[in-house]
Design a protein around this motif. Structure first.
Motif, mmCIF file in Angstrom:
data_model
loop_
_atom_site.group_PDB
_atom_site.id
_atom_site.type_symbol
_atom_site.label_atom_id
_atom_site.label_comp_id
_atom_site.label_asym_id
_atom_site.label_seq_id
_atom_site.Cartn_x
_atom_site.Cartn_y
_atom_site.Cartn_z
ATOM 1 N N GLY A 92 -30.518 -11.077 10.923
ATOM 2 C CA GLY A 92 -30.636 -9.784 10.242
ATOM 3 C C GLY A 92 -29.612 -8.760 10.680
ATOM 4 N N LEU A 93 -28.393 -9.206 11.035
ATOM 5 C CA LEU A 93 -27.348 -8.270 11.463
ATOM 6 C C LEU A 93 -26.559 -7.751 10.259
ATOM 7 C CD1 LEU A 93 -25.891 -10.142 14.580
ATOM 8 C CD2 LEU A 93 -27.735 -8.459 14.513
ATOM 9 N N PHE A 94 -25.955 -6.574 10.428
ATOM 10 C CA PHE A 94 -25.028 -6.045 9.414
ATOM 11 C C PHE A 94 -23.660 -6.669 9.666
ATOM 12 C CE2 PHE A 94 -28.157 -2.540 9.861
ATOM 13 C CZ PHE A 94 -28.614 -2.512 8.550
ATOM 14 N N ASN A 95 -23.170 -7.440 8.691
ATOM 15 C CA ASN A 95 -21.910 -8.172 8.895
ATOM 16 C C ASN A 95 -20.691 -7.272 9.022
ATOM 17 O OD1 ASN A 95 -23.027 -10.764 8.941
ATOM 18 N ND2 ASN A 95 -23.185 -10.789 6.711
ATOM 19 N N HIS A 96 -20.778 -6.052 8.470
ATOM 20 C CA HIS A 96 -19.603 -5.152 8.504
ATOM 21 C C HIS A 96 -19.574 -4.298 9.782
ATOM 22 C CE1 HIS A 96 -22.852 -2.636 7.044
ATOM 23 N NE2 HIS A 96 -22.123 -1.554 7.276
ATOM 24 N N LEU A 97 -20.559 -4.490 10.661
ATOM 25 C CA LEU A 97 -20.591 -3.717 11.914
ATOM 26 C C LEU A 97 -20.374 -4.642 13.107
ATOM 27 C CD1 LEU A 97 -23.738 -1.417 11.358
ATOM 28 C CD2 LEU A 97 -21.337 -0.854 10.946
ATOM 29 N N THR A 98 -19.731 -4.127 14.145
ATOM 30 C CA THR A 98 -19.562 -4.896 15.382
ATOM 31 C C THR A 98 -20.920 -5.083 16.056
ATOM 32 O OG1 THR A 98 -19.269 -2.904 16.705
ATOM 33 C CG2 THR A 98 -17.247 -3.922 15.805
ATOM 34 N N GLU A 134 -18.517 -9.254 24.255
ATOM 35 C CA GLU A 134 -18.474 -9.458 22.794
ATOM 36 C C GLU A 134 -18.815 -8.193 22.008
ATOM 37 O OE1 GLU A 134 -18.739 -13.315 24.705
ATOM 38 O OE2 GLU A 134 -19.939 -11.505 24.961
ATOM 39 N N ALA A 135 -18.926 -7.058 22.700
ATOM 40 C CA ALA A 135 -19.405 -5.813 22.071
ATOM 41 C C ALA A 135 -18.629 -5.435 20.814
ATOM 42 C CB ALA A 135 -19.358 -4.666 23.075
ATOM 43 N N ASN A 136 -17.321 -5.691 20.807
ATOM 44 C CA ASN A 136 -16.511 -5.263 19.662
ATOM 45 C C ASN A 136 -16.246 -6.369 18.650
ATOM 46 O OD1 ASN A 136 -16.233 -2.508 20.431
ATOM 47 N ND2 ASN A 136 -14.892 -3.206 22.085
ATOM 48 N N MET A 137 -16.955 -7.477 18.788
ATOM 49 C CA MET A 137 -16.816 -8.564 17.807
ATOM 50 C C MET A 137 -17.786 -8.349 16.650
ATOM 51 S SD MET A 137 -16.448 -12.043 19.989
ATOM 52 C CE MET A 137 -15.047 -12.386 21.046
ATOM 53 N N TYR A 138 -17.397 -8.899 15.494
ATOM 54 C CA TYR A 138 -18.253 -8.851 14.306
ATOM 55 C C TYR A 138 -19.121 -10.109 14.256
ATOM 56 C CZ TYR A 138 -15.510 -4.893 12.711
ATOM 57 O OH TYR A 138 -14.935 -3.661 12.610
ATOM 58 N N PRO A 139 -20.264 -10.061 13.548
ATOM 59 C CA PRO A 139 -21.138 -11.230 13.480
ATOM 60 C C PRO A 139 -20.413 -12.533 13.115
ATOM 61 C CG PRO A 139 -22.285 -9.347 12.591
ATOM 62 C CD PRO A 139 -20.891 -8.884 12.901
ATOM 63 N N ALA A 140 -19.443 -12.456 12.209
ATOM 64 C CA ALA A 140 -18.712 -13.673 11.793
ATOM 65 C C ALA A 140 -17.958 -14.314 12.957
ATOM 66 C CB ALA A 140 -17.740 -13.346 10.668
ATOM 67 N N GLN A 141 -17.686 -13.537 13.998
ATOM 68 C CA GLN A 141 -16.948 -14.061 15.162
ATOM 69 C C GLN A 141 -17.890 -14.578 16.259
ATOM 70 O OE1 GLN A 141 -14.955 -10.098 15.428
ATOM 71 N NE2 GLN A 141 -13.084 -11.286 15.685
#
Length: 251
Positions: A92-98, A134-141
């Motif tokens: 349930g994460l927002f993909n456009h947010l880190t 990993e704080a600045n990574m996006y869900p896709a990463q």
């Protein structure tokens, strides 16, 4: 933790979808600092029960209390939801947010906390689940296990009174399950009140204070892990645990 104060009370909860009765009068209490695990066959109402507890699904009848407040008749349900963490099966994460901003979003938008302070809280919780790098990574990463740990950090950041986990490892590859269960084990040991729906019997056996076995919308049996695994009273519990041990091997 005193483990005396009741944080959550569920009384005679019922829910049907059309003709299908999913919950048929479920009742139990949770004390502060307790970890309860709900097990049982698929389609038996476990996820519906969690969704009713924070009113994502409205029960047909019965009551739910969070400490002294009745959730089922609350005027401001969003305020109560802030105090009930929810960790979803599918992250349930927002993909456009880190990762960091996913954890911050509830703090800034819901709690209206100032951005720098929200960032500080979010970083503390990401560190707690081992994701400061990993704080600045996006869900896709991120891997599935890392995404789920972001989900846990997001729930923790709101300082909830209880966290509900809905099969938190079922969407993960087998080698990633351990990292999520390890974080949950640490939370249990630190005194977080947790209600967990899971098929992970090793976790249920070693971490929970009590196990609830549900089937067909009823609580069939509830007891300590030791009692449940060594001496289940109900034949259905025995059969279910035996089938699981055949599937996954004895843990």
């Amino acid at each position: 933790m005193s483990k005396e104060r009741v944080v959550l009370r569920v009384e005679n909860l019922k829910k049907a979808f059309g003709d299908k009765e999913v919950l048929k009068g479920v009742s139990f209490d949770m004390k502060e600092g307790e970890t309860k695990v709900i097990i049982g066959p698929s389609g038996t109402g476990k996820s519906t029960l969690l969704s009713c507890i924070n009113m994502l699904v409205t029960p047909d009848s019965g009551q739910i209390w969070l400490e002294e407040e009745e959730v089922t008749s609350a005027k401001n349900i969003n305020k109560i939801r802030q105090e009930i963490g929810f960790v979803f099966q599918d992250f349930g994460l927002f993909n456009h947010l880190t990762a960091l901003k996913n954890v911050m979003v509830g703090l800034t938008k819901v709690k209206k906390i100032e951005k720098d302070f929200a960032k500080e809280i979010a970083m503390k919780e990401l560190t707690r689940v081992g994701l400061e790098r990993e704080a600045n990574m996006y869900p896709a990463q991120l891997s599935g296990g890392q995404k789920q740990r972001v989900g846990i950090a997001r729930a923790l950041a709101m300082s909830p009174k209880i966290i509900l986990f809905d099969e938190p490892t079922s969407a993960l590859d087998p080698e990633l399950i351990g990292e999520v269960l390890s974080v949950m084990k640490n939370l249990a040991e630190s005194g977080m009140t947790m209600l967990v729906v899971t098929h992970e019997m090793g976790f249920a056996r070693t971490v929970s204070d009590e196990i609830i076995f549900m089937e067909h919308g009823h609580i069939v049996e509830q007891s300590s892990p030791e009692e449940m695994f060594k001496n289940p009273k109900n034949p259905r519990t025995k059969e279910f645990l035996f089938k699981l041990s055949e599937l996954y091997g004895s843990e």
